[in-house]
Design a protein around this motif. Sequence first.
Motif, PDB file in Angstrom:
ATOM      1  N   PHE A 172     -48.651 -13.435 101.834  1.00 49.81           N
ATOM      2  CA  PHE A 172     -49.669 -14.485 101.770  1.00 49.81           C
ATOM      3  C   PHE A 172     -51.065 -13.890 101.925  1.00 49.81           C
ATOM      4  O   PHE A 172     -51.974 -14.191 101.150  1.00 49.81           O
ATOM      5  CB  PHE A 172     -49.401 -15.537 102.854  1.00 49.81           C
ATOM      6  CG  PHE A 172     -50.531 -16.517 103.021  1.00 49.81           C
ATOM      7  CD1 PHE A 172     -50.721 -17.532 102.104  1.00 49.81           C
ATOM      8  CD2 PHE A 172     -51.427 -16.404 104.083  1.00 49.81           C
ATOM      9  CE1 PHE A 172     -51.776 -18.427 102.243  1.00 49.81           C
ATOM     10  CE2 PHE A 172     -52.473 -17.291 104.233  1.00 49.81           C
ATOM     11  CZ  PHE A 172     -52.649 -18.309 103.306  1.00 49.81           C
ATOM     12  N   TRP A 173     -51.261 -13.033 102.941  1.00 42.83           N
ATOM     13  CA  TRP A 173     -52.584 -12.470 103.177  1.00 42.83           C
ATOM     14  C   TRP A 173     -52.998 -11.508 102.064  1.00 42.83           C
ATOM     15  O   TRP A 173     -54.196 -11.389 101.757  1.00 42.83           O
ATOM     16  CB  TRP A 173     -52.670 -11.806 104.549  1.00 42.83           C
ATOM     17  CG  TRP A 173     -52.714 -12.843 105.628  1.00 42.83           C
ATOM     18  CD1 TRP A 173     -51.779 -13.107 106.560  1.00 42.83           C
ATOM     19  CD2 TRP A 173     -53.770 -13.808 105.837  1.00 42.83           C
ATOM     20  NE1 TRP A 173     -52.167 -14.166 107.342  1.00 42.83           N
ATOM     21  CE2 TRP A 173     -53.394 -14.618 106.922  1.00 42.83           C
ATOM     22  CE3 TRP A 173     -54.984 -14.071 105.198  1.00 42.83           C
ATOM     23  CZ2 TRP A 173     -54.184 -15.657 107.382  1.00 42.83           C
ATOM     24  CZ3 TRP A 173     -55.781 -15.100 105.673  1.00 42.83           C
ATOM     25  CH2 TRP A 173     -55.380 -15.885 106.745  1.00 42.83           C
ATOM     26  N   LYS A 174     -52.052 -10.855 101.423  1.00 44.56           N
ATOM     27  CA  LYS A 174     -52.377 -10.025 100.256  1.00 44.56           C
ATOM     28  C   LYS A 174     -52.905 -10.891  99.117  1.00 44.56           C
ATOM     29  O   LYS A 174     -53.884 -10.537  98.448  1.00 44.56           O
ATOM     30  CB  LYS A 174     -51.151  -9.250  99.779  1.00 44.56           C
ATOM     31  CG  LYS A 174     -50.811  -8.063 100.626  1.00 44.56           C
ATOM     32  CD  LYS A 174     -49.581  -7.353 100.065  1.00 44.56           C
ATOM     33  CE  LYS A 174     -49.094  -6.280 100.989  1.00 44.56           C
ATOM     34  NZ  LYS A 174     -47.860  -5.641 100.486  1.00 44.56           N
ATOM     35  N   MET A 175     -52.247 -12.044  98.903  1.00 48.44           N
ATOM     36  CA  MET A 175     -52.703 -12.957  97.847  1.00 48.44           C
ATOM     37  C   MET A 175     -54.090 -13.512  98.167  1.00 48.44           C
ATOM     38  O   MET A 175     -54.927 -13.651  97.267  1.00 48.44           O
ATOM     39  CB  MET A 175     -51.699 -14.083  97.645  1.00 48.44           C
ATOM     40  CG  MET A 175     -50.408 -13.616  97.027  1.00 48.44           C
ATOM     41  SD  MET A 175     -49.253 -14.913  96.540  1.00 48.44           S
ATOM     42  CE  MET A 175     -49.127 -15.936  97.988  1.00 48.44           C
TER      43      MET A 175
ATOM     44  N   LEU B  26     -61.190 -11.143  96.169  1.00 51.61           N
ATOM     45  CA  LEU B  26     -61.782 -10.111  95.302  1.00 51.61           C
ATOM     46  C   LEU B  26     -62.085 -10.651  93.914  1.00 51.61           C
ATOM     47  O   LEU B  26     -63.133 -10.322  93.328  1.00 51.61           O
ATOM     48  CB  LEU B  26     -60.851  -8.906  95.207  1.00 51.61           C
ATOM     49  CG  LEU B  26     -60.762  -8.034  96.451  1.00 51.61           C
ATOM     50  CD1 LEU B  26     -59.686  -6.972  96.277  1.00 51.61           C
ATOM     51  CD2 LEU B  26     -62.106  -7.397  96.756  1.00 51.61           C
ATOM     52  N   ILE B  27     -61.201 -11.474  93.387  1.00 52.90           N
ATOM     53  CA  ILE B  27     -61.447 -12.078  92.071  1.00 52.90           C
ATOM     54  C   ILE B  27     -62.680 -12.977  92.130  1.00 52.90           C
ATOM     55  O   ILE B  27     -63.557 -12.911  91.250  1.00 52.90           O
ATOM     56  CB  ILE B  27     -60.203 -12.849  91.595  1.00 52.90           C
ATOM     57  CG1 ILE B  27     -59.091 -11.858  91.243  1.00 52.90           C
ATOM     58  CG2 ILE B  27     -60.536 -13.744  90.405  1.00 52.90           C
ATOM     59  CD1 ILE B  27     -57.743 -12.505  90.971  1.00 52.90           C
TER      60      ILE B  27
END
Length: 142
Positions: free
Chosen positions: A122-125, A131-132
């Motif tokens: 979840f935190w990676k997403m 960033l996007i």
Amino acid sequence: MQQGYLYLETHRARPGLVRVAASRTKPDPDEPGEGVVLRYIARFADVEAARMHVHELLRHQLADVDNGLYRCSLVNAMSAIESEGLRHERVWIDHSLNESTLAQMADRSERLRERGRRLNEFWKMVGVAALILLGLNFLGVL
């Protein structure tokens, strides 16, 4: 970073409480102290980090921060240590624990590991999305 042992104790005078303690030297299961029953020992390369991670999992059951006492079952405390992502080795476990208790610990440990994996994903997403958005903002699209 110091290598050491994280261990669990119960005490006859404190039913329902489990003590999570750390030591640089291996505790002796045969001489835990008066009224104390040593239940589990694991060795960690960084024992203080391990203690902090276990506290994070058990923080809602904290009863006494100074003495490392948690109001939880022995299964929950052992599972918190076993599910810990830091490399460790189980050194000793109380021989009086039955197979059912050990099976519960293994099941709970796996559920905690899976929960940790899902949380990390979840935190990676969230990071990728941030960033996007930052990139789109930089390009003037937003």
